[in-house]
Design a protein around this motif. Structure first.
Motif, PDB file in Angstrom:
ATOM      1  N   ASN A  33       1.029  -3.167   2.642  1.00 21.44           N
ATOM      2  CA  ASN A  33       1.018  -1.952   2.900  1.00 21.44           C
ATOM      3  C   ASN A  33      -0.421  -1.227   2.525  1.00 21.44           C
ATOM      4  O   ASN A  33      -0.888  -1.347   1.392  1.00 21.44           O
ATOM      5  CB  ASN A  33       2.158  -0.934   2.489  1.00 21.44           C
ATOM      6  CG  ASN A  33       2.108   0.489   3.155  1.00 21.44           C
ATOM      7  OD1 ASN A  33       1.143   1.036   3.147  1.00 21.44           O
ATOM      8  ND2 ASN A  33       3.328   0.746   3.500  1.00 21.44           N
ATOM      9  N   PHE A  34      -1.186  -0.736   3.396  1.00 21.53           N
ATOM     10  CA  PHE A  34      -2.377  -0.299   3.122  1.00 21.53           C
ATOM     11  C   PHE A  34      -2.261   0.835   1.893  1.00 21.53           C
ATOM     12  O   PHE A  34      -3.225   0.476   0.946  1.00 21.53           O
ATOM     13  CB  PHE A  34      -3.085   0.381   4.209  1.00 21.53           C
ATOM     14  CG  PHE A  34      -3.687  -0.009   5.188  1.00 21.53           C
ATOM     15  CD1 PHE A  34      -3.321  -1.417   5.635  1.00 21.53           C
ATOM     16  CD2 PHE A  34      -4.732   0.480   5.923  1.00 21.53           C
ATOM     17  CE1 PHE A  34      -3.900  -2.187   6.677  1.00 21.53           C
ATOM     18  CE2 PHE A  34      -5.228  -0.028   7.160  1.00 21.53           C
ATOM     19  CZ  PHE A  34      -4.903  -1.620   7.321  1.00 21.53           C
ATOM     20  N   GLY A  35      -1.255   1.397   1.857  1.00 26.61           N
ATOM     21  CA  GLY A  35      -1.232   2.368   0.644  1.00 26.61           C
ATOM     22  C   GLY A  35      -0.873   1.912  -0.596  1.00 26.61           C
ATOM     23  O   GLY A  35      -0.863   2.393  -1.725  1.00 26.61           O
ATOM     24  N   PHE A  36      -0.728   0.507  -0.809  1.00 32.17           N
ATOM     25  CA  PHE A  36      -0.297  -0.142  -1.889  1.00 32.17           C
ATOM     26  C   PHE A  36      -1.464   0.027  -2.884  1.00 32.17           C
ATOM     27  O   PHE A  36      -1.276  -0.281  -4.245  1.00 32.17           O
ATOM     28  CB  PHE A  36       0.144  -1.729  -1.543  1.00 32.17           C
ATOM     29  CG  PHE A  36       0.196  -2.373  -2.699  1.00 32.17           C
ATOM     30  CD1 PHE A  36       1.341  -2.471  -3.661  1.00 32.17           C
ATOM     31  CD2 PHE A  36      -0.760  -3.214  -3.037  1.00 32.17           C
ATOM     32  CE1 PHE A  36       1.336  -3.388  -4.792  1.00 32.17           C
ATOM     33  CE2 PHE A  36      -0.542  -4.248  -4.312  1.00 32.17           C
ATOM     34  CZ  PHE A  36       0.561  -4.190  -5.008  1.00 32.17           C
ATOM     35  N   ARG A  76      -1.426   3.556  -4.186  1.00 34.25           N
ATOM     36  CA  ARG A  76      -0.231   4.014  -4.916  1.00 34.25           C
ATOM     37  C   ARG A  76       0.710   2.786  -4.754  1.00 34.25           C
ATOM     38  O   ARG A  76       1.874   2.991  -3.980  1.00 34.25           O
ATOM     39  CB  ARG A  76       0.264   5.334  -3.951  1.00 34.25           C
ATOM     40  CG  ARG A  76      -0.551   6.491  -3.968  1.00 34.25           C
ATOM     41  CD  ARG A  76      -0.200   7.611  -3.413  1.00 34.25           C
ATOM     42  NE  ARG A  76       1.228   8.107  -3.887  1.00 34.25           N
ATOM     43  CZ  ARG A  76       1.955   9.030  -3.228  1.00 34.25           C
ATOM     44  NH1 ARG A  76       1.470   9.638  -2.093  1.00 34.25           N
ATOM     45  NH2 ARG A  76       3.140   9.450  -3.906  1.00 34.25           N
ATOM     46  N   PRO A  77       0.684   2.019  -5.690  1.00 36.10           N
ATOM     47  CA  PRO A  77       1.456   0.717  -5.585  1.00 36.10           C
ATOM     48  C   PRO A  77       3.009   1.001  -5.756  1.00 36.10           C
ATOM     49  O   PRO A  77       3.818   0.149  -5.382  1.00 36.10           O
ATOM     50  CB  PRO A  77       1.027  -0.194  -6.740  1.00 36.10           C
ATOM     51  CG  PRO A  77       0.227   0.721  -7.705  1.00 36.10           C
ATOM     52  CD  PRO A  77      -0.206   1.651  -6.701  1.00 36.10           C
ATOM     53  N   LEU A  78       3.283   1.969  -6.395  1.00 35.16           N
ATOM     54  CA  LEU A  78       4.634   2.344  -6.606  1.00 35.16           C
ATOM     55  C   LEU A  78       5.532   2.957  -5.301  1.00 35.16           C
ATOM     56  O   LEU A  78       6.534   3.068  -5.296  1.00 35.16           O
ATOM     57  CB  LEU A  78       5.013   2.801  -8.114  1.00 35.16           C
ATOM     58  CG  LEU A  78       4.480   2.075  -9.056  1.00 35.16           C
ATOM     59  CD1 LEU A  78       4.996   3.004 -10.460  1.00 35.16           C
ATOM     60  CD2 LEU A  78       5.317   0.747  -9.387  1.00 35.16           C
ATOM     61  N   ALA A 109      -2.381 -19.474  -3.368  1.00 34.88           N
ATOM     62  CA  ALA A 109      -0.942 -19.869  -3.158  1.00 34.88           C
ATOM     63  C   ALA A 109      -0.354 -20.071  -4.818  1.00 34.88           C
ATOM     64  O   ALA A 109       0.696 -19.993  -4.971  1.00 34.88           O
ATOM     65  CB  ALA A 109      -0.961 -21.319  -2.421  1.00 34.88           C
ATOM     66  N   ARG A 110      -1.247 -20.484  -5.801  1.00 36.03           N
ATOM     67  CA  ARG A 110      -0.646 -20.811  -7.376  1.00 36.03           C
ATOM     68  C   ARG A 110      -0.782 -19.348  -7.962  1.00 36.03           C
ATOM     69  O   ARG A 110      -0.134 -19.432  -9.116  1.00 36.03           O
ATOM     70  CB  ARG A 110      -1.863 -21.682  -7.864  1.00 36.03           C
ATOM     71  CG  ARG A 110      -1.931 -23.155  -7.067  1.00 36.03           C
ATOM     72  CD  ARG A 110      -3.133 -23.672  -8.065  1.00 36.03           C
ATOM     73  NE  ARG A 110      -3.326 -24.983  -7.617  1.00 36.03           N
ATOM     74  CZ  ARG A 110      -2.825 -26.251  -8.158  1.00 36.03           C
ATOM     75  NH1 ARG A 110      -2.708 -26.111  -9.477  1.00 36.03           N
ATOM     76  NH2 ARG A 110      -3.269 -27.602  -7.627  1.00 36.03           N
ATOM     77  N   ALA A 111      -1.286 -18.486  -7.573  1.00 38.08           N
ATOM     78  CA  ALA A 111      -1.239 -17.316  -8.164  1.00 38.08           C
ATOM     79  C   ALA A 111       0.123 -16.404  -8.078  1.00 38.08           C
ATOM     80  O   ALA A 111       1.028 -16.609  -7.277  1.00 38.08           O
ATOM     81  CB  ALA A 111      -2.239 -16.100  -7.675  1.00 38.08           C
ATOM     82  N   ALA A 112       0.418 -15.713  -9.352  1.00 40.33           N
ATOM     83  CA  ALA A 112       1.766 -14.870  -9.130  1.00 40.33           C
ATOM     84  C   ALA A 112       1.796 -13.964  -7.982  1.00 40.33           C
ATOM     85  O   ALA A 112       0.484 -13.118  -7.772  1.00 40.33           O
ATOM     86  CB  ALA A 112       1.661 -14.221 -10.437  1.00 40.33           C
ATOM     87  N   SER A 113       2.649 -13.725  -7.501  1.00 46.71           N
ATOM     88  CA  SER A 113       3.044 -12.560  -6.573  1.00 46.71           C
ATOM     89  C   SER A 113       2.518 -11.278  -6.897  1.00 46.71           C
ATOM     90  O   SER A 113       2.867 -10.835  -8.158  1.00 46.71           O
ATOM     91  CB  SER A 113       4.334 -12.585  -6.014  1.00 46.71           C
ATOM     92  OG  SER A 113       4.619 -11.694  -4.966  1.00 46.71           O
ATOM     93  N   THR A 114       1.860 -10.405  -6.196  1.00 45.60           N
ATOM     94  CA  THR A 114       1.372  -9.049  -6.585  1.00 45.60           C
ATOM     95  C   THR A 114       2.371  -8.179  -6.016  1.00 45.60           C
ATOM     96  O   THR A 114       2.031  -6.849  -6.407  1.00 45.60           O
ATOM     97  CB  THR A 114      -0.019  -8.894  -5.815  1.00 45.60           C
ATOM     98  OG1 THR A 114       0.003  -8.955  -4.664  1.00 45.60           O
ATOM     99  CG2 THR A 114      -1.163  -9.966  -6.486  1.00 45.60           C
ATOM    100  N   GLN A 115       3.445  -8.449  -5.430  1.00 48.29           N
ATOM    101  CA  GLN A 115       4.248  -7.491  -4.983  1.00 48.29           C
ATOM    102  C   GLN A 115       5.676  -7.797  -5.138  1.00 48.29           C
ATOM    103  O   GLN A 115       5.998  -8.941  -5.591  1.00 48.29           O
ATOM    104  CB  GLN A 115       4.157  -7.099  -3.435  1.00 48.29           C
ATOM    105  CG  GLN A 115       2.671  -6.819  -2.986  1.00 48.29           C
ATOM    106  CD  GLN A 115       2.505  -6.755  -1.614  1.00 48.29           C
ATOM    107  OE1 GLN A 115       3.235  -5.900  -0.852  1.00 48.29           O
ATOM    108  NE2 GLN A 115       1.883  -7.451  -0.972  1.00 48.29           N
ATOM    109  N   GLY A 116       6.615  -6.836  -5.013  1.00 47.57           N
ATOM    110  CA  GLY A 116       8.095  -7.044  -5.227  1.00 47.57           C
ATOM    111  C   GLY A 116       8.518  -6.862  -6.521  1.00 47.57           C
ATOM    112  O   GLY A 116       7.802  -6.885  -7.610  1.00 47.57           O
TER     113      GLY A 116
END
Length: 245
Positions: free
Chosen positions: A116-119, A122-124, A169-176
């Protein structure tokens, strides 16, 4: 006189289309399974419009943006802006795989990553770009384009060539909720895409690294990853050879 939400939506779509065309984006049919508007009604509460970027940087991969325009509770509309990385070529491959070889979750098979653009600011609570009335359309489209040219362009650049794809692909997920492990949907897509683009050795190396991990994302498991590896070997003999199968 107040402008109807249908009229506001039409104005947003028209001005977004013009602004994005100036950046090289082309209008597209929806690239997910949700469709272009709320089904079963003459006055849909939401409309979704998609635009493809001029060049994703990687063969068989598409970078796109979506504007999901939803009617507000008290008039006006809200725009949820999303950036997407998808691949119909990956979908064609994964369609033949068993469900047990894929990551859990409700993503379409062409999905690689989205945000989402807003992430970025305002990631939360990414929120929407609000359009309270006709005078707000220009501001809303300007905000969409500001984010697109700034943090969204930087996000797209993370996937901008085949080598970067292997890294991300190896990096930790930045969302969720799980931000410690690689995203299993993206990783599988990169394994497939790397083979399709002639980087079979890199694909095999990535999968070998993944299978040696002690911990997996909550949507994955060692059994699922092994099943995917086996499916890849059956589908692509050159991959099987690179993996030593």
């Amino acid at each position: 006189m107040a402008v109807s939400t249908a009229r506001l939506t039409k104005m947003v779509v028209e001005q977004l289309t013009e602004a994005l065309a100036a950046e090289g984006f082309v209008s597209s049919e929806p690239l997910d399974s949700a469709g272009g508007s709320e089904p079963g009604t003459r006055t849909p509460s939401w409309t979704s419009v998609w635009f493809i970027a001029p060049d994703s940087g990687v063969p068989h991969m598409t970078a796109a943006v979506e504007a999901y325009i939803q009617r507000g509770n008290y008039g006006g509309v809200g725009i949820t802006a999303r950036a997407w990385i998808v691949s119909s070529a990956v979908e064609d491959v994964l369609r033949g795989f068993s469900a047990d070889a894929l990551a859990k979750g409700g993503w379409d098979l062409n999905y690689m990553e989205a945000v989402n653009f807003g992430f970025f600011e305002r990631p939360l609570d990414p929120g929407e770009i609000s359009v309270g009335g006709e005078p707000g359309v220009v501001h809303a489209v300007g905000e969409f384009m500001r984010l697109l040219r700034g943090p969204v362009a930087e996000w797209f650049s993370r996937f901008g060539d085949s080598s970067k794809l292997l890294e991300v692909a190896r990096a930790a997920s930045t969302q969720g909720m799980d931000r410690e492990n690689p995203h299993p949907v993206l990783l599988r897509a990169v394994v497939v895409l790397s083979v399709l683009n002639g980087r079979v050795g890199d694909s095999a190396t990535l999968m070998d690294w993944y299978l040696r991990r002690d911990v997996f994302h909550k949507w994955d498991s060692l059994d699922r990853a092994l099943a995917f590896d086996a499916e890849m070997s059956r589908r692509f003999p050159q991959y099987a050879q690179a993996r030593g199968h």
